[in-house]
Design an enzyme around this catalytic site. Structure first.
Site, PDB file in Angstrom:
ATOM      1  N   GLY A  28       0.784  -1.216   0.000  1.00 56.44           N
ATOM      2  CA  GLY A  28       0.000   0.000   0.000  1.00 56.44           C
ATOM      3  C   GLY A  28       0.818   1.269   0.000  1.00 56.44           C
ATOM      4  O   GLY A  28       2.051   1.256  -0.050  1.00 56.44           O
ATOM      5  N   GLN A  29       0.100   2.382   0.037  1.00 53.97           N
ATOM      6  CA  GLN A  29       0.683   3.709  -0.053  1.00 53.97           C
ATOM      7  C   GLN A  29       0.827   4.325   1.345  1.00 53.97           C
ATOM      8  O   GLN A  29       1.231   3.647   2.276  1.00 53.97           O
ATOM      9  CB  GLN A  29      -0.195   4.572  -0.964  1.00 53.97           C
ATOM     10  N   TYR A  55      -2.203   7.343   7.830  1.00 57.14           N
ATOM     11  CA  TYR A  55      -1.931   7.994   9.116  1.00 57.14           C
ATOM     12  C   TYR A  55      -2.436   7.112  10.242  1.00 57.14           C
ATOM     13  O   TYR A  55      -3.523   6.531  10.161  1.00 57.14           O
ATOM     14  CB  TYR A  55      -2.642   9.351   9.178  1.00 57.14           C
ATOM     15  N   HIS A  56      -1.640   7.015  11.305  1.00 58.04           N
ATOM     16  CA  HIS A  56      -2.072   6.381  12.547  1.00 58.04           C
ATOM     17  C   HIS A  56      -1.996   7.418  13.653  1.00 58.04           C
ATOM     18  O   HIS A  56      -1.049   8.217  13.698  1.00 58.04           O
ATOM     19  CB  HIS A  56      -1.170   5.205  12.926  1.00 58.04           C
ATOM     20  N   LEU A 111      -6.328  -0.896   5.048  1.00 60.07           N
ATOM     21  CA  LEU A 111      -5.588  -2.151   5.138  1.00 60.07           C
ATOM     22  C   LEU A 111      -4.186  -1.968   4.591  1.00 60.07           C
ATOM     23  O   LEU A 111      -3.990  -1.295   3.578  1.00 60.07           O
ATOM     24  CB  LEU A 111      -6.270  -3.248   4.316  1.00 60.07           C
ATOM     25  N   GLY A 112      -3.231  -2.572   5.258  1.00 57.32           N
ATOM     26  CA  GLY A 112      -1.871  -2.643   4.743  1.00 57.32           C
ATOM     27  C   GLY A 112      -1.256  -3.907   5.303  1.00 57.32           C
ATOM     28  O   GLY A 112      -1.055  -4.016   6.523  1.00 57.32           O
ATOM     29  N   GLY A 128      -1.606  -4.956   9.212  1.00 59.46           N
ATOM     30  CA  GLY A 128      -3.016  -5.259   9.379  1.00 59.46           C
ATOM     31  C   GLY A 128      -3.940  -4.130   9.009  1.00 59.46           C
ATOM     32  O   GLY A 128      -3.848  -3.587   7.913  1.00 59.46           O
ATOM     33  N   LEU A 129      -4.829  -3.755   9.943  1.00 55.49           N
ATOM     34  CA  LEU A 129      -5.889  -2.795   9.636  1.00 55.49           C
ATOM     35  C   LEU A 129      -5.827  -1.611  10.593  1.00 55.49           C
ATOM     36  O   LEU A 129      -5.343  -1.713  11.721  1.00 55.49           O
ATOM     37  CB  LEU A 129      -7.266  -3.464   9.707  1.00 55.49           C
ATOM     38  N   CYS A 171      -3.833   6.757   1.188  1.00 55.09           N
ATOM     39  CA  CYS A 171      -3.724   5.542   0.376  1.00 55.09           C
ATOM     40  C   CYS A 171      -3.397   5.859  -1.087  1.00 55.09           C
ATOM     41  O   CYS A 171      -3.657   5.049  -1.987  1.00 55.09           O
ATOM     42  CB  CYS A 171      -4.997   4.703   0.474  1.00 55.09           C
TER      43      CYS A 171
END
Length: 226
Positions: free
Chosen positions: A84-85, A88-89, A150-151, A162-163, A180
């Site tokens: 994935g791209q 943010y968390h 998702l990544g 995970g998610l 993303c």
């Protein structure tokens, strides 16, 4: 004369999955810990589910392009080994890392992604929020806005990363990136849609749906030490 009886080994059930709630943690130590867990596990290692709330961070996946990080400001950007791209968390977001042996579960990667998405869709449904997938753009959407990302990474048939599920968070940092890799992609959260104002009501519901999707028996365990 009767045929000799050949003893057969009984089929072994998958060990119960260990659920570990890490609380709030910086991103990098958790990332390296799940890499180490995946590298060290054997065919008999029980699966684990790690719940975590991360300090603010942008992560750029293997296919990530730096131009999708528009103005990160004071939030660090970390290049990681998931697919994935950029995403943010941050506080108010549930991050779940399923550390699963797909070979033992007899599940392919596409089916794994589908089931993870379904667990989020079913969780939202419990709050009467209708969510759906979008063709060619993994994740979960409500009214066209992304609420679950998702990544993933699969190594030797075992998953990590995970998610990320937006529950009750400040969404402003998403405006600093093309989420993303999609310019102008709208992002939302459960709170903005009339859902809960914290993570705790959602965690057991999400874990319950993940367990059902993968046929897991979940046992609570202490968080890992690292």
């Amino acid at each position: 004369m009767s045929e000799p009886v050949i003893a057969q080994e009984p089929l072994r059930a998958a060990p119960p999955a260990q659920l570990r709630d890490l609380g709030r943690r910086a991103y990098e130590p958790v990332w390296h810990a799940m890499q180490a867990f995946t590298d060290a596990r054997t065919a008999d290692t029980p699966d684990e589910l790690w719940l975590v709330e991360h300090d603010p961070v942008f992560t750029l996946g293997q296919a990530g392009q730096a131009e999708h990080v528009l103005f990160p400001g004071d939030i660090p950007v970390i290049h990681v080994d998931r697919g994935g791209q950029v995403t943010y968390h941050g506080p108010g977001q549930i991050v779940l890392y399923p550390l699963l042996d797909l070979k033992r579960l007899k599940i392919g990667v596409k089916e794994y992604v589908h089931r993870i998405e379904q667990a989020m869709i079913d969780t939202l449904g419990d709050w009467n929020l209708h969510a759906e997938r979008r063709e060619g753009a993994p994740g979960v959407y409500v009214n066209g806005a992304k609420i679950g990302a998702l990544g993933i990474r699969v190594r030797r048939g075992c998953t990590f990363h995970g998610l990320a599920f937006n529950i009750a968070m400040d969404l402003e940092p998403f405006r600093r990136i093309n989420p993303c890799g999609y310019q102008g992609l709208q992002v939302t959260s459960m709170l903005d849609l009339g859902g809960p104002s914290g993570l705790e009501p959602v965690k057991p519901v999400l874990i319950g749906h993940v367990a059902r999707q993968f046929g897991l028996t979940v046992e609570t365990a202490p968080p890992p030490t690292f």
